[in-house]
Enzyme design. Structure first.
Site, mmCIF file in Angstrom:
data_model
loop_
_atom_site.group_PDB
_atom_site.id
_atom_site.type_symbol
_atom_site.label_atom_id
_atom_site.label_comp_id
_atom_site.label_asym_id
_atom_site.label_seq_id
_atom_site.Cartn_x
_atom_site.Cartn_y
_atom_site.Cartn_z
ATOM 1 N N ARG A 124 0.808 -1.239 0.000
ATOM 2 C CA ARG A 124 0.000 0.000 0.000
ATOM 3 C C ARG A 124 0.834 1.279 0.000
ATOM 4 O O ARG A 124 0.365 2.336 0.422
ATOM 5 C CB ARG A 124 -0.972 0.028 1.177
ATOM 6 C CG ARG A 124 -1.965 -1.096 1.145
ATOM 7 C CD ARG A 124 -3.230 -0.715 1.893
ATOM 8 N NE ARG A 124 -4.205 -1.762 1.762
ATOM 9 C CZ ARG A 124 -4.263 -2.832 2.543
ATOM 10 N NH1 ARG A 124 -3.401 -2.966 3.526
ATOM 11 N NH2 ARG A 124 -5.178 -3.739 2.348
ATOM 12 N N LYS A 146 3.986 11.856 -11.326
ATOM 13 C CA LYS A 146 3.209 10.892 -12.116
ATOM 14 C C LYS A 146 3.999 9.600 -12.247
ATOM 15 O O LYS A 146 5.154 9.624 -12.669
ATOM 16 C CB LYS A 146 2.982 11.430 -13.520
ATOM 17 C CG LYS A 146 1.837 12.375 -13.656
ATOM 18 C CD LYS A 146 1.669 12.600 -15.138
ATOM 19 C CE LYS A 146 0.617 13.566 -15.493
ATOM 20 N NZ LYS A 146 0.521 13.691 -16.953
ATOM 21 N N GLU A 188 12.622 18.726 -24.205
ATOM 22 C CA GLU A 188 11.698 19.089 -23.111
ATOM 23 C C GLU A 188 12.202 20.344 -22.382
ATOM 24 O O GLU A 188 11.408 21.149 -21.898
ATOM 25 C CB GLU A 188 11.525 17.936 -22.113
ATOM 26 C CG GLU A 188 11.055 16.602 -22.714
ATOM 27 C CD GLU A 188 9.609 16.579 -23.242
ATOM 28 O OE1 GLU A 188 8.830 17.503 -22.947
ATOM 29 O OE2 GLU A 188 9.270 15.612 -23.977
ATOM 30 N N LYS A 230 9.207 22.991 -14.254
ATOM 31 C CA LYS A 230 8.178 21.939 -14.234
ATOM 32 C C LYS A 230 7.532 21.858 -12.843
ATOM 33 O O LYS A 230 6.313 21.780 -12.713
ATOM 34 C CB LYS A 230 8.752 20.571 -14.647
ATOM 35 C CG LYS A 230 7.665 19.504 -14.598
ATOM 36 C CD LYS A 230 7.895 18.258 -15.385
ATOM 37 C CE LYS A 230 6.658 17.355 -15.235
ATOM 38 N NZ LYS A 230 6.837 16.021 -15.711
ATOM 39 N N GLU A 240 -3.853 18.386 -13.075
ATOM 40 C CA GLU A 240 -4.073 18.659 -14.502
ATOM 41 C C GLU A 240 -5.394 19.312 -14.851
ATOM 42 O O GLU A 240 -6.125 18.811 -15.695
ATOM 43 C CB GLU A 240 -3.970 17.366 -15.308
ATOM 44 C CG GLU A 240 -2.626 16.741 -15.248
ATOM 45 C CD GLU A 240 -2.419 15.738 -16.366
ATOM 46 O OE1 GLU A 240 -3.190 14.787 -16.424
ATOM 47 O OE2 GLU A 240 -1.496 15.937 -17.161
ATOM 48 N N ARG A 244 -1.095 22.942 -15.860
ATOM 49 C CA ARG A 244 -0.332 21.769 -16.291
ATOM 50 C C ARG A 244 -0.488 21.506 -17.795
ATOM 51 O O ARG A 244 0.345 20.852 -18.406
ATOM 52 C CB ARG A 244 -0.735 20.537 -15.464
ATOM 53 C CG ARG A 244 0.359 19.496 -15.415
ATOM 54 C CD ARG A 244 0.185 18.543 -14.239
ATOM 55 N NE ARG A 244 1.153 17.460 -14.350
ATOM 56 C CZ ARG A 244 1.576 16.712 -13.328
ATOM 57 N NH1 ARG A 244 1.173 16.926 -12.133
ATOM 58 N NH2 ARG A 244 2.449 15.748 -13.525
ATOM 59 N N ASN A 248 2.007 20.344 -22.106
ATOM 60 C CA ASN A 248 1.609 19.616 -23.308
ATOM 61 C C ASN A 248 2.014 20.343 -24.596
ATOM 62 O O ASN A 248 1.759 19.843 -25.693
ATOM 63 C CB ASN A 248 0.090 19.413 -23.257
ATOM 64 C CG ASN A 248 -0.305 18.085 -23.834
ATOM 65 O OD1 ASN A 248 0.481 17.130 -23.771
ATOM 66 N ND2 ASN A 248 -1.477 18.003 -24.419
ATOM 67 N N HIS A 251 3.186 18.684 -27.743
ATOM 68 C CA HIS A 251 2.794 17.281 -27.622
ATOM 69 C C HIS A 251 1.472 16.964 -28.316
ATOM 70 O O HIS A 251 1.184 15.800 -28.574
ATOM 71 C CB HIS A 251 2.715 16.864 -26.149
ATOM 72 C CG HIS A 251 4.070 16.711 -25.498
ATOM 73 N ND1 HIS A 251 4.946 17.769 -25.366
ATOM 74 C CD2 HIS A 251 4.705 15.637 -24.975
ATOM 75 C CE1 HIS A 251 6.045 17.345 -24.765
ATOM 76 N NE2 HIS A 251 5.932 16.051 -24.516
ATOM 77 N N HIS A 255 2.390 13.858 -30.188
ATOM 78 C CA HIS A 255 1.790 12.538 -29.946
ATOM 79 C C HIS A 255 1.146 11.985 -31.208
ATOM 80 O O HIS A 255 1.237 10.794 -31.501
ATOM 81 C CB HIS A 255 0.723 12.622 -28.840
ATOM 82 C CG HIS A 255 1.326 12.677 -27.463
ATOM 83 N ND1 HIS A 255 0.706 13.288 -26.406
ATOM 84 C CD2 HIS A 255 2.496 12.191 -26.969
ATOM 85 C CE1 HIS A 255 1.464 13.179 -25.326
ATOM 86 N NE2 HIS A 255 2.552 12.517 -25.640
ATOM 87 N N HIS A 267 9.884 9.943 -29.411
ATOM 88 C CA HIS A 267 9.120 10.985 -28.729
ATOM 89 C C HIS A 267 9.779 12.363 -28.919
ATOM 90 O O HIS A 267 9.114 13.328 -29.282
ATOM 91 C CB HIS A 267 9.025 10.624 -27.239
ATOM 92 C CG HIS A 267 8.217 11.603 -26.452
ATOM 93 N ND1 HIS A 267 6.853 11.710 -26.579
ATOM 94 C CD2 HIS A 267 8.583 12.549 -25.550
ATOM 95 C CE1 HIS A 267 6.413 12.666 -25.769
ATOM 96 N NE2 HIS A 267 7.444 13.188 -25.136
#
Ligand SMILES: NC(=O)c1ccc[n+]([C@@H]2O[C@H](COP(=O)([O-])OP(=O)(O)OC[C@H]3O[C@@H](n4cnc5c(N)ncnc54)[C@H](O)[C@@H]3O)[C@@H](O)[C@H]2O)c1
Ligand SMILES: [Zn+2]
Length: 374
Positions: A124, A146, A188, A230, A240, A244, A248, A251, A255, A267
């Site tokens: 947990r 994340k 990035e 960041k 998000e 946030r 993106n 992206h 993507h 990427h």
């Protein structure tokens, strides 16, 4: 010189430090830093990083009387899956590791995502320390909490928000990182400058030669600033909903390019094209001055990052891929729009907006004409 950044995630009242120091990982004092986090350690890494740094770290922890185990899996995105997580967990249980174990996630973004997710759910939730070893891991994947894995239905679909106790960054490990991987991280970092900080963009612009020579002083400063950008964005919007979205930038198109090319474009290669095409959209909408657009293009060249596609992509295919993306809103792709380098438009604090299809198609046509090798 050690530089520290205290990261605070306001909505969860969880604070942790990001510590950057060139040569830290191979310094005997490092073990003392780590020992503060528990009596037992599970080093989660991939086979490549295990051979380079993991085995040494494990034996130096053991030499200092700490209980440490190395758990590694083959490198690469295909291993960021449930099966690997289960194998790692079972091997940890076999060693009798319980709640008093601290996970050291040592590796690129694949390892920090997967290792972080193991820590998030093992018994947990057990303490987690991130030790990113790829540039992308340092400035992106290990910051923001994340963690997760991919499924056949899509990337990063399973996971959790789980904050580490600490992030240790040693830029000296970048000496063994393949140049292509280094550039994935630089993309990035350029993004961070574009969405948040003109001065940082300028710093990267002026120090590209030294950066590419891996000058430790330049790297420490550039990585720290990137983490700070960041971190600040994530702090203001942990789940998000608004700011946030800025992360993106590049992206939305990036993507879609990855998807339409069946992931033959990496990427970083896709996102750098995304950065320039999304900047083009901002210029066509009359926000971003042409001089700024050209400066961005030149900056990407300074880092010798290929701004090219090998074949043209039908704009309709890209539009379809964008509307299916999990980050589109009700099937409508949204874009971060820059009005200057380092200054995105807020759009009622959402920091992204839908754009008319004709403008997107025009930008994709420009991409096919200007960036295609053939
Ligand atoms: N959690 C987040 O917020 C977040 C953000 C961005 C990306 N990501 C994730 O990060 C992953 C990509 O990360 P990545 O680009 O680091 O890929 P990666 O972890 O696969 O690392 C790339 C390659 O570099 C090798 N490597 C790492 N460090 C090295 C070193 N110091 N020397 C030599 N080789 C080294 C690895 O073994 C691997 O082969 C993706 O899965 C992506 O989803 C997560
Ligand atoms: Zn990215």
């Amino acid at each position: 010189m050690t530089q520290r950044l205290i990261g605070t995630i306001s909505s969860s009242s969880h604070a942790y430090e990001i510590e950057i120091d060139n040569g830290m990982l191979t310094d005997p004092k490092f073990v003392r830093h780590i020992s503060a986090f528990g009596p037992r350690f599970a080093i989660i890494t991939d086979d490549r990083v295990a051979g380079l740094y993991g085995e040494k770290l494990c034996s130096s922890l053991s030499k200092h009387g700490l209980e440490a185990y190395l758990f590694s899996f083959p490198p690469g995105e295909p291993y960021k899956v449930r099966h690997t997580k289960e194998l790692l967990e079972d091997r940890m249980f076999e060693k009798g590791l319980g709640r008093d174990t601290c996970v050291l996630a040592l590796g690129g973004g694949v390892v920090t995502d997967l290792g972080g997710y193991v820590a998030a759910t093992y018994c947990r939730g057990i303490p987690l320390i991130m030790i990113p070893t790829s540039l992308l891991g340092m400035v992106d994947a290990s910051i923001g909490g994340k963690t997760g894995l991919n499924t056949d239905y899509g990337k990063n679909l399973i996971g959790s928000f789980y904050q580490p106790q600490k992030v240790f960054i040693d830029p000296a490990v970048l000496r063994t990182l393949p140049i292509k991987e280094l550039k994935n991280g630089i993309v990035e970092m350029i993004k961070h400058g574009l969405i948040a900080d003109t001065n940082y963009f300028e710093y990267l612009e002026q120090n590209s030669k030294e950066f590419l020579k891996l000058n430790p002083e330049i790297l420490e400063k550039a990585i720290l600033e990137s983490c700070r950008i960041k971190q600040t964005i994530v702090e203001q919007d942990e789940k998000e909903k608004g700011k946030r979205h800025l992360l993106n930038f590049g992206h939305t198109i990036g993507h879609a390019l990855e998807k339409v090319s069946h992931y033959s474009i990496s990427h970083g290669e896709a996102v750098v094209i995304g950065l320039i095409v999304e900047s083009y959209i901002a210029m066509q909408l009359g926000y971003l001055p042409k001089s700024a657009f050209e400066r961005i293009r030149k900056m990407i060249k300074t880092y010798d990052i290929p701004l090219q596609i090998s074949t043209p992509f039908p704009p309709n295919d890209i539009l379809n891929a964008m509307s299916l993306d999990k980050k589109s809103r009700r099937g409508e792709p949204h874009f971060v729009i820059l009005e200057e380098i380092g200054r995105p438009l807020p759009f009622d604090s959402i920091y992204c907006t839908p754009v008319e299809e004709i403008v997107i198609k025009d930008a994709l046509q420009w991409m096919n004409d200007a960036l295609c090798r053939h």
